[in-house]
Design an enzyme around this catalytic site. Structure first.
Site, mmCIF file in Angstrom:
data_model
loop_
_atom_site.group_PDB
_atom_site.id
_atom_site.type_symbol
_atom_site.label_atom_id
_atom_site.label_comp_id
_atom_site.label_asym_id
_atom_site.label_seq_id
_atom_site.Cartn_x
_atom_site.Cartn_y
_atom_site.Cartn_z
ATOM 1 N N ARG A 70 12.481 13.678 21.905
ATOM 2 C CA ARG A 70 11.478 14.612 21.365
ATOM 3 C C ARG A 70 10.192 13.887 20.963
ATOM 4 O O ARG A 70 9.108 14.481 20.998
ATOM 5 C CB ARG A 70 12.051 15.386 20.177
ATOM 6 C CG ARG A 70 12.337 14.555 18.947
ATOM 7 C CD ARG A 70 13.046 15.381 17.870
ATOM 8 N NE ARG A 70 13.205 14.661 16.614
ATOM 9 C CZ ARG A 70 14.140 13.729 16.377
ATOM 10 N NH1 ARG A 70 15.009 13.418 17.327
ATOM 11 N NH2 ARG A 70 14.212 13.131 15.209
ATOM 12 N N HIS A 71 10.320 12.604 20.651
ATOM 13 C CA HIS A 71 9.126 11.846 20.267
ATOM 14 C C HIS A 71 8.246 11.574 21.487
ATOM 15 O O HIS A 71 7.024 11.504 21.368
ATOM 16 C CB HIS A 71 9.524 10.551 19.569
ATOM 17 C CG HIS A 71 10.337 10.799 18.336
ATOM 18 N ND1 HIS A 71 9.830 11.456 17.241
ATOM 19 C CD2 HIS A 71 11.645 10.530 18.051
ATOM 20 C CE1 HIS A 71 10.766 11.569 16.319
ATOM 21 N NE2 HIS A 71 11.884 11.015 16.792
ATOM 22 N N CYS B 25 -8.583 -6.017 9.653
ATOM 23 C CA CYS B 25 -9.871 -5.954 8.957
ATOM 24 C C CYS B 25 -9.554 -5.829 7.472
ATOM 25 O O CYS B 25 -8.457 -6.205 7.047
ATOM 26 C CB CYS B 25 -10.762 -4.830 9.497
ATOM 27 S SG CYS B 25 -10.161 -3.153 9.259
ATOM 28 N N GLY B 26 -10.485 -5.316 6.677
ATOM 29 C CA GLY B 26 -10.203 -5.216 5.253
ATOM 30 C C GLY B 26 -9.076 -4.246 4.953
ATOM 31 O O GLY B 26 -8.174 -4.539 4.180
ATOM 32 N N THR B 27 -9.146 -3.080 5.583
ATOM 33 C CA THR B 27 -8.148 -2.023 5.338
ATOM 34 C C THR B 27 -7.298 -1.674 6.547
ATOM 35 O O THR B 27 -6.291 -0.986 6.404
ATOM 36 C CB THR B 27 -8.865 -0.726 4.913
ATOM 37 O OG1 THR B 27 -9.724 -0.324 6.003
ATOM 38 C CG2 THR B 27 -9.676 -0.924 3.636
ATOM 39 N N GLY B 28 -7.744 -2.023 7.724
ATOM 40 C CA GLY B 28 -7.099 -1.592 8.973
ATOM 41 C C GLY B 28 -7.671 -0.288 9.505
ATOM 42 O O GLY B 28 -7.490 0.042 10.674
ATOM 43 N N GLY C 217 -10.923 1.067 9.946
ATOM 44 C CA GLY C 217 -11.986 1.081 10.951
ATOM 45 C C GLY C 217 -11.495 0.572 12.295
ATOM 46 O O GLY C 217 -11.878 1.109 13.352
ATOM 47 N N MET C 218 -10.652 -0.429 12.270
ATOM 48 C CA MET C 218 -10.081 -0.962 13.509
ATOM 49 C C MET C 218 -9.319 0.129 14.262
ATOM 50 O O MET C 218 -9.445 0.268 15.483
ATOM 51 C CB MET C 218 -9.142 -2.124 13.207
ATOM 52 C CG MET C 218 -9.837 -3.400 12.773
ATOM 53 S SD MET C 218 -10.888 -4.073 14.084
ATOM 54 C CE MET C 218 -11.052 -5.773 13.526
ATOM 55 N N ASP D 94 -12.070 -8.839 12.020
ATOM 56 C CA ASP D 94 -13.438 -9.083 11.542
ATOM 57 C C ASP D 94 -13.375 -10.187 10.478
ATOM 58 O O ASP D 94 -12.322 -10.823 10.288
ATOM 59 C CB ASP D 94 -14.102 -7.783 11.053
ATOM 60 C CG ASP D 94 -13.517 -7.271 9.740
ATOM 61 O OD1 ASP D 94 -12.538 -7.856 9.226
ATOM 62 O OD2 ASP D 94 -14.043 -6.266 9.221
ATOM 63 N N HIS D 95 -14.496 -10.395 9.787
ATOM 64 C CA HIS D 95 -14.548 -11.478 8.791
ATOM 65 C C HIS D 95 -13.527 -11.282 7.671
ATOM 66 O O HIS D 95 -12.980 -12.250 7.150
ATOM 67 C CB HIS D 95 -15.962 -11.568 8.198
ATOM 68 C CG HIS D 95 -16.478 -10.255 7.698
ATOM 69 N ND1 HIS D 95 -16.944 -9.276 8.565
ATOM 70 C CD2 HIS D 95 -16.562 -9.724 6.456
ATOM 71 C CE1 HIS D 95 -17.319 -8.220 7.862
ATOM 72 N NE2 HIS D 95 -17.080 -8.456 6.573
ATOM 73 N N HIS E 70 8.801 6.394 16.384
ATOM 74 C CA HIS E 70 8.385 7.786 16.614
ATOM 75 C C HIS E 70 7.071 7.914 17.375
ATOM 76 O O HIS E 70 6.871 8.900 18.083
ATOM 77 C CB HIS E 70 8.253 8.530 15.282
ATOM 78 C CG HIS E 70 9.575 8.837 14.643
ATOM 79 N ND1 HIS E 70 9.702 9.684 13.566
ATOM 80 C CD2 HIS E 70 10.834 8.420 14.941
ATOM 81 C CE1 HIS E 70 10.981 9.783 13.210
ATOM 82 N NE2 HIS E 70 11.688 9.010 14.023
HETATM 83 C C1 RB5 Z 1 -15.734 -4.985 5.941
HETATM 84 O O1 RB5 Z 1 -16.283 -5.127 4.683
HETATM 85 C C2 RB5 Z 1 -14.803 -3.771 5.965
HETATM 86 O O2 RB5 Z 1 -15.527 -2.593 5.946
HETATM 87 C C3 RB5 Z 1 -13.893 -3.826 7.174
HETATM 88 O O3 RB5 Z 1 -13.178 -5.024 7.142
HETATM 89 C C4 RB5 Z 1 -12.847 -2.752 7.304
HETATM 90 O O4 RB5 Z 1 -12.105 -2.604 6.126
HETATM 91 C C5 RB5 Z 1 -13.281 -1.488 7.874
HETATM 92 O O5 RB5 Z 1 -12.500 -0.564 8.111
#
Ligand code: RB5
Length: 145
Positions: free
Chosen positions: A132-133, A65-68, A70-71, A8-9, A98
């Site tokens: 096992r994995h 994405c910002g944190t990974g 939501g993706m 994303d952005h 694993h």
């Molecule tokens: C966008 O602001 C942010 O919510 C997105 O990049 C991501 O971190 C969502 O999980």
């Protein structure tokens, strides 16, 4: 390897850098966007990358994405996709060894670019241990008990 890559952005800049890094390593990077910093919705790109992996059009996927987070949530809706949010090399190696992760999810607001490149290398070069994995991965689904 053919790797589908999406962002994303918040992750577009790191995604571009990882595409270049993949090509430097001799892999094929299938860049599914986004391009530039205009605000977009991360599930659109998660579904594009996870769909390509689920359909066999790419062997692996990378999502930024910002944190990974939501993706990964969106990508894991696709059958056969095991998307892992990773923050360091230990996380990334174990997600492969694993969990047989086939999609790496990275937070561009969390992980620096150099570390993200090394995580990409580990993600591509580390094998699944099986045994096992494999039994445990099989129990993930598609249908919960
Ligand atoms: C966008 O602001 C942010 O919510 C997105 O990049 C991501 O971190 C969502 O999980």
């Amino acid at each position: 390897m053919k790797i589908a890559v999406g962002a994303d952005h918040a992750g577009a800049g790191l995604k571009d850098r990882l595409c270049a890094f993949l090509r430097e390593l001799g892999h094929e990077a299938l860049d599914l966007g986004t391009r530039g910093g205009a605000s977009v919705d991360y599930p659109d790109f998660a579904h594009a990358v996870a769909g390509a992996v689920a359909a066999g059009q790419a062997e692996r996927g990378i999502l930024v994405c910002g944190t990974g987070q939501g993706m990964a949530m969106a990508a894991n809706r696709h059958q056969g996709v095991r998307a892992a949010v990773c923050r360091d090399l230990f996380d990334t190696g174990l997600a492969r060894r694993h969990n047989d992760a086939n999609v790496l999810c990275v937070g561009a607001r969390v992980v620096g670019e150099g570390l993200a490149e090394e995580m990409t290398r580990v993600f591509l070069e580390t094998g699944f241990e099986g045994g096992r994995h494999q039994r445990r991965v099989d129990k993930i689904g598609p249908n919960p008990p």
